[in-house]
Structures are given as structure tokens and as C-alpha cells.
Scaffold this motif. Structure first.
Motif, PDB file in Angstrom:
ATOM      1  N   ILE A 122      -8.824  48.971  50.186  1.00  0.00           N
ATOM      2  CA  ILE A 122      -8.678  49.923  48.652  1.00  0.00           C
ATOM      3  C   ILE A 122      -7.954  49.034  47.362  1.00  0.00           C
ATOM      4  N   GLY A 123      -6.723  48.211  47.292  1.00  0.00           N
ATOM      5  CA  GLY A 123      -6.720  47.759  46.059  1.00  0.00           C
ATOM      6  C   GLY A 123      -8.545  46.758  45.661  1.00  0.00           C
ATOM      7  N   TYR A 124      -8.738  46.394  46.253  1.00  0.00           N
ATOM      8  CA  TYR A 124     -10.057  45.147  46.177  1.00  0.00           C
ATOM      9  C   TYR A 124     -10.957  46.730  45.671  1.00  0.00           C
ATOM     10  N   ILE A 125     -11.075  47.332  45.648  1.00  0.00           N
ATOM     11  CA  ILE A 125     -11.961  48.932  45.384  1.00  0.00           C
ATOM     12  C   ILE A 125     -11.098  49.133  44.232  1.00  0.00           C
ATOM     13  N   VAL A 126     -10.234  50.107  44.417  1.00  0.00           N
ATOM     14  CA  VAL A 126     -10.088  49.998  42.820  1.00  0.00           C
ATOM     15  C   VAL A 126      -9.992  48.729  41.983  1.00  0.00           C
ATOM     16  N   GLY A 127      -9.673  47.677  41.968  1.00  0.00           N
ATOM     17  CA  GLY A 127      -9.664  46.767  40.869  1.00  0.00           C
ATOM     18  C   GLY A 127      -8.595  45.817  40.372  1.00  0.00           C
ATOM     19  N   ILE A 178      -9.739  37.046  41.434  1.00  0.00           N
ATOM     20  CA  ILE A 178     -10.687  36.068  41.726  1.00  0.00           C
ATOM     21  C   ILE A 178     -11.972  35.902  42.110  1.00  0.00           C
ATOM     22  N   VAL A 179     -12.295  36.694  43.187  1.00  0.00           N
ATOM     23  CA  VAL A 179     -14.172  36.608  43.760  1.00  0.00           C
ATOM     24  C   VAL A 179     -14.825  37.343  42.484  1.00  0.00           C
ATOM     25  N   ASP A 180     -13.927  38.172  41.546  1.00  0.00           N
ATOM     26  CA  ASP A 180     -15.118  38.240  39.694  1.00  0.00           C
ATOM     27  C   ASP A 180     -14.865  36.776  39.233  1.00  0.00           C
ATOM     28  N   LYS A 181     -13.873  36.214  39.303  1.00  0.00           N
ATOM     29  CA  LYS A 181     -14.187  35.005  38.261  1.00  0.00           C
ATOM     30  C   LYS A 181     -14.455  33.612  39.143  1.00  0.00           C
ATOM     31  N   PHE A 182     -14.778  33.737  39.888  1.00  0.00           N
ATOM     32  CA  PHE A 182     -15.147  32.367  40.618  1.00  0.00           C
ATOM     33  C   PHE A 182     -16.120  32.173  41.758  1.00  0.00           C
ATOM     34  N   LEU A 183     -16.295  34.226  42.105  1.00  0.00           N
ATOM     35  CA  LEU A 183     -18.091  33.700  42.719  1.00  0.00           C
ATOM     36  C   LEU A 183     -18.211  35.215  42.555  1.00  0.00           C
ATOM     37  N   PRO A 184     -19.006  34.890  41.647  1.00  0.00           N
ATOM     38  CA  PRO A 184     -19.129  36.769  40.328  1.00  0.00           C
ATOM     39  C   PRO A 184     -20.606  37.195  41.191  1.00  0.00           C
ATOM     40  N   PHE A 238     -21.284  37.284  44.649  1.00  0.00           N
ATOM     41  CA  PHE A 238     -20.990  37.562  46.207  1.00  0.00           C
ATOM     42  C   PHE A 238     -20.162  38.758  45.225  1.00  0.00           C
ATOM     43  N   GLU A 239     -19.858  39.868  43.946  1.00  0.00           N
ATOM     44  CA  GLU A 239     -19.277  41.236  44.439  1.00  0.00           C
ATOM     45  C   GLU A 239     -20.421  41.389  42.707  1.00  0.00           C
ATOM     46  N   ARG A 240     -21.517  40.670  42.473  1.00  0.00           N
ATOM     47  CA  ARG A 240     -22.691  41.068  41.652  1.00  0.00           C
ATOM     48  C   ARG A 240     -23.488  42.239  43.058  1.00  0.00           C
ATOM     49  N   SER A 261     -22.765  43.499  45.513  1.00  0.00           N
ATOM     50  CA  SER A 261     -21.674  44.620  46.258  1.00  0.00           C
ATOM     51  C   SER A 261     -21.150  44.127  47.455  1.00  0.00           C
ATOM     52  N   LYS A 262     -21.317  42.468  47.634  1.00  0.00           N
ATOM     53  CA  LYS A 262     -20.881  42.480  49.223  1.00  0.00           C
ATOM     54  C   LYS A 262     -19.321  42.676  49.500  1.00  0.00           C
ATOM     55  N   GLY A 263     -18.702  42.204  48.176  1.00  0.00           N
ATOM     56  CA  GLY A 263     -17.212  42.620  48.720  1.00  0.00           C
ATOM     57  C   GLY A 263     -16.983  43.939  48.611  1.00  0.00           C
ATOM     58  N   GLN A 264     -17.334  45.085  47.675  1.00  0.00           N
ATOM     59  CA  GLN A 264     -17.346  46.225  48.175  1.00  0.00           C
ATOM     60  C   GLN A 264     -17.915  46.753  49.195  1.00  0.00           C
ATOM     61  N   ILE A 265     -18.922  46.344  49.806  1.00  0.00           N
ATOM     62  CA  ILE A 265     -19.175  46.431  51.591  1.00  0.00           C
ATOM     63  C   ILE A 265     -18.825  46.247  52.230  1.00  0.00           C
TER      64      ILE A 265
END
Length: 534
Positions: free
Chosen positions: A199-204, A492-498, A500-502, A504-508
Motif C-alpha cells: 500500500i505504501g509503495y502504491i500510494v507513493g 529508492i526505486v524511482d530514484k535509482f531504478l527509474p 523498473f517503475e516506468r 509499472s513492474k513495481g506497481q504490478i
């Protein structure tokens, strides 16, 4: 983009998915007092199922996932309000027929008003509806490959296994609590839940950071330091913390009304009934008044609301679903229980109803507003993908009513499994239901409540994410701390693994975790309930 959009197989898949998502959402909402949008999960799930059957298109997938997600926010509306009945009286009784009327009525109102509002908010105002845009992007990208489905179902399975080990076999503790914080009345520590991290990851990081800041202010600032330096007793500090958090959540709703609705009243409500809007042809206007009159009659005589309270409730839903559409479109947040509190207070002022009936009013409003947010996100995705809006709305009707019925019976099973006191002893946090019930039994520190309300209304108008701050102040610290881990991970993911989230893997992965732990939680509750009944 060609091909049939509203299909029998799509609605069968959507109906099955609606049952699963509704069950999961009910557990998440009761346990964690939070409910992220399910749209990413259901979009990918629908794509996997329909591509496996073959001969599909993006619009069939889009209509299918529209049906699948509808029950989630209906469950949220139930979980955020109805437990208040048992918070006020653990031995209270509520008829199954009354609960079905309340939930089905709120669902129907949400569907009617979204049909009237779609064109104004989606096409005229062109509000962003970030989750709807994300779902459209996911479908367009996912149409080119199936690797993301592996991430989804793997994370679903791992989270489900974790929940079984923790909640059934008791091999993993549910919480780690700090004795040092607890002596000041703070429930400090961590809730050991991958679902809450997700939930924390999705909310941002921004909204979760503000959420956690609220928890720090509430627990360290008010409870711990307030007592340590002799400013308050434990009871005074607890009352201040709860009243401030509650006031800020209600104040956010007032801010939405002041900033988003009142300046645009003529445009919003006039557009609903203009000749231009009726050309949208989602819903024939001649049937809506007939249903509304019938609903007034049912609420009056089956749920004991009375004619005045029933009429005010329906007018209140008309107003607050517009507030919900505006709020979700601009910020992605849908404080459905706050909208319920608004209408509840008006009804109590203008009519005489009991506490159960007052909570029925809040539930109808919260369910309608919750569903509205989901529907408008789906309409946004459909607008981008050029999906037929009427097909989407019909899918919402199917999924919404299935979700309504399922949510009633899931709540019934959880109530039988754990008892009415589960909403008071910490088994279920149910923070929103506590907030709603507090408006009936009385605020513990009224000046602080008013201060929080005014501050939040002003801060919201200044475009600050104050809703999550109030939630952080109000919730137990151990829930906020775990959610913060997810927000920090997203940073951390947004900053160092852009990349990955671009993609939507983290969201999935996070969506799969939510589904896995949530569904297993409901299954365990049903098993316990069946054993208790037997």
C-alpha cells in the motif's frame, strides 16, 4: 481496437474477478484502514485471462476489468462505516435485509450519478484521473508482451503463502510492538504485513511521507513528548490525538467542497441535465426518478430512516459523488467516509434518527462515493482507449451489484468469525469507522477538533496533501510505520531504478501482494466463521 467490447466471456471473467477483489478489499479495508485502487491489478488480470482465450482486443479487456474492479470500493464503503455500529455497541444487531438494502442502494446511486457526471468530468473538464491513465498505459504496453503476468501471479502466491504462515499456522508474528512507546499509550512498532508495505509503495513517497509525518506528530509529539514534559495526562493526550486526526480528515472534505465544488456548482450540476449531456445515452433519464422515489420508500420503511432523512441522503449523495469525482480526478484520493460524515451530520441536524440509522446514512454515501471514484477512473481509461462508455457502464453495473452482494456476506462472515468487539480490541483497525462513530457519540476534545478542521480546510485549499496527514495522526503508529517502509522503497526505486517503475513492474508486484494477502485473509475469516456457526 476493433472487435466486440461487452462480451459474455468478459462479464463472466469480470464477475469472478469482482468476487475475488471484493473479498480482498474488505479484508484490507478492515485490517489496515486503507484501500488502494485495484485498477492496475484487474487490468492485467483481465488481459491475461482474455489473451489466454484468444481473439480479444484492448477494449474488451478494458470493459472486463471495469466489471472486475467495481466491487472493491463498494467493500470499502461498507468497511469504513458499518463497523461503527459495533464500535458503539459490540452486541448490536443488524438485519441482513437492511444491510443488503443499504449496500445495494448506495451502489445503485453511485452508478446513476456517474452516468450523469461522466461527460462533464472526463470530456469537458478533462481531469487527469491518474490511476485511469496508468491503467490505459498498462494495457497498451502489456498488449505487447506477457512477462508482467508472471510478476503479478508470483507476488500474489508469495503474499498468500506468507498470510497462511502468519495467520493460520502462527509461524510469523503479526506485530512487533515497542514497549517504550506503549507505556505512553502509543501502539508503536511495526505491523508485519507485505500488504501494508505494498500500500505504501502504491500510494507513493509524497503522500506516505505526509502520512508518516502525521503519525510522528500524533504519537511522538502529542502522546510521548506531551506526557514526558508534563503537558498532558495519557487520557488528555489520547483525546487530543484522536480529535486532531478526525478534525483534519473532516476538514479535508470541507476543503474539497470549498475549492472544487462550490465555485463550479452551476457547471457540474447544470451539465448533468443539459441536452448535450443526455446525448451521451448511458442512462435514460426517465428511469432514474422512478428508481429514486422507490429507494426513498424502501429506506423509509425497511431501514427506518424516515422520509426526510431518506430524501436528504439521496440529495447528499448527488452532491458528494460530485465531490468524489472532483477529488479523485485531481488528487487520486477518495475520502469516502468523510463524505459520509458530511451527509450524516446534515441528516442528524434536520431529522430525528437513531445511531444505527445514522450509520446507515454514512454507509450509503460512502459506498456511492467509493464506487464513483472507481467508475470515473475506469471511464478515463476508456476515454483514452476509445472504449464505448455505455458498455463500460453496463460492466460497472454487473460488477458493482455482484460486489455489493459479496461485500455483505463477507462482512457477515467476518462478524461471525471475530464478533462485534473485534472493532474495538485491535483485531481490525477500522479507523474510518471509528471516525464516523465518533461523530455520533461525540468528539472527545472539541476545540482541537475544530482547530484541526479549520487548518486542514485551509491547507487543502493551498494544495497540500493534508488528508493523509490527518490519517497518520489518527491511525495506530505501527500501521503508519509499515506503510512508510513501502513509501521509502518506492522513493529508492524511482530514484535509482527509474526504468523498473516506468514499466509499472513495481506497481504490478505490489498489486499482486495486495491481492494475495487480502484474499487469503478473507478465506481464513470464512473458515473461522463457518466453524463458529457449526
Amino acid at each position: 481496437m476493433n472487435g466486440k467490447q461487452l462480451t459474455v466471456r468478459g462479464m463472466v471473467i469480470g464477475a469472478i474477478g469482482s468476487v475475488i477483489i471484493t473479498c480482498s478489499s474488505m479484508f484490507i479495508a478492515l485490517k489496515l484502514s486503507s484501500l488502494p485502487w485495484p485498477i492496475m491489478f484487474v487490468a492485467l488480470f483481465s488481459m491475461v485471462c482474455l489473451k489466454a482465450l484468444g481473439g480479444t482486443c484492448l477494449n474488451e479487456i478494458n470493459v472486463t476489468h471495469t466489471a472486475m474492479s467495481a466491487g472493491a470500493m463498494v467493500a470499502g464503503g461498507v468497511a469504513f462505516t458499518i463497523p461503527g455500529i459495533f464500535i458503539l455497541n459490540p452486541n448490536a444487531e443488524i438485519s441482513l435485509v437492511q444491510l443488503l438494502v443499504i449496500v445495494l442502494g448506495g451502489t445503485a446511486l453511485g452508478l446513476i450519478f456517474t452516468a450523469l457526471m461522466r461527460k462533464y468530468f472526463i470530456e469537458t473538464q478533462e481531469l487527469p484521473y491518474a490511476m485511469g491513465q496508468a491503467a490505459a498505459d498498462l494495457l497498451e504496453v502489456g498488449d505487447k508482451g506477457g512477462k508482467k503476468s508472471v510478476l503479478l501471479f508470483t507476488s500474489f502466491g508469495i503474499a498468500g503463502l506468507f498470510a497462511v504462515l502468519r495467520d493460520w499456522f502462527m509461524k510469523i508474528p503479526q506485530t512487533w510492538l515497542s514497549k517504550g512507546m506503549m507505556k505512553y499509550g502509543s501502539v508503536g512498532g511495526l505491523y508485519i504485513s507485505p500488504m501494508l508495505v505494498a500500500i505504501g509503495y502504491i500510494v507513493g513517497p509524497i503522500f506516505i511521507g505526509v502520512w508518516f509525518l502525521g503519525a510522528v506528530v500524533g504519537d511522538f509529539g502529542i502522546l510521548i513528548f506531551g506526557q514526558k514534559f508534563g503537558f498532558f495526562t495519557m487520557q488528555q493526550a489520547t483525546d487530543i490525538k484522536q480529535s486532531l486526526g478526525l478534525g483534519m480528515m473532516v476538514g479535508t472534505g470541507i476543503g474539497i467542497l470549498i475549492k472544487g465544488i462550490l465555485p463550479n456548482m452551476k457547471k457540474i450540476f447544470g451539465a448533468m441535465f443539459s441536452k448535450e449531456n443526455t446525448g451521451d445515452s448511458i442512462l435514460s433519464m426517465r428511469w432514474a426518478p422512478i428508481f429514486l422515489v422507490l429507494l426513498v420508500f424502501v429506506l423509509t420503511y425497511v431501514c427506518n430512516l424516515g422520509i426526510i432523512a431518506s430524501v436528504i441522503t439521496i440529495i447528499g449523495v448527488w452532491l458528494t459523488t460530485s465531490m468524489s469525482s472532483q477529488c479523485v480526478g485531481q488528487s487520486g484520493i477518495n475520502p469516502m467516509e468523510i463524505f459520509g460524515i458530511f451527509v450524516l451530520l446534515v441528516v442528524k441536524t434536520l431529522s430525528s434518527i437513531g445511531q444505527n440509522e445514522a450509520l446507515f446514512v454514512a454507509a450509503i454515501v460512502a459506498i456511492a462515493c467509493g464506487l464513483t471514484g472507481d467508475v470515473m477512473n475506469d471511464f478515463k481509461a476508456g476515454h483514452i482507449l476509445k472504449t464505448n462508455a455505455k458498455d463500460q457502464w453496463i460492466a460497472e453495473v454487473i460488477g458493482g451489484f455482484i460486489g455489493a452482494i459479496v461485500s455483505v456476506f463477507v462482512f457477515y462472515f467476518m462478524l461471525k468469525a471475530y464478533g462485534g468487539n473485534a472493532f474495538n480490541d485491535g483485531t481490525f483497525a477500522a479507523a474510518q469507522a471509528h471516525a464516523v462513530s465518533a461523530m455520533i457519540k461525540g468528539i472527545s476534545n472539541y476545540p482541537v477538533f475544530i482547530l484541526g478542521l479549520i487548518a486542514a480546510a485551509i491547507l487543502y485549499c493551498l494544495k497540500l496533501p493534508v488528508m493523509t496527514f490527518g490519517l497518520g495522526v489518527y491511525l495506530p503508529f505501527y500501521l503508519s510505520a509499515t506503510a512508510f517502509i513501502g513509501g521509502a522503497l518506492r522513493f529508492i526505486v524511482d530514484k535509482f531504478l527509474p526504468n523498473f517503475e516506468r514499466e509499472s513492474k513495481g506497481q504490478i508486484i505490489a498489486s499482486g501482494i495486495l491481492g494475495g494477502e487480502g484474499v487469503v485473509g478473507v478465506v481464513i475469516a470464512i473458515i473461522v466463521a463457518v466453524k463458529a456457526i457449526a
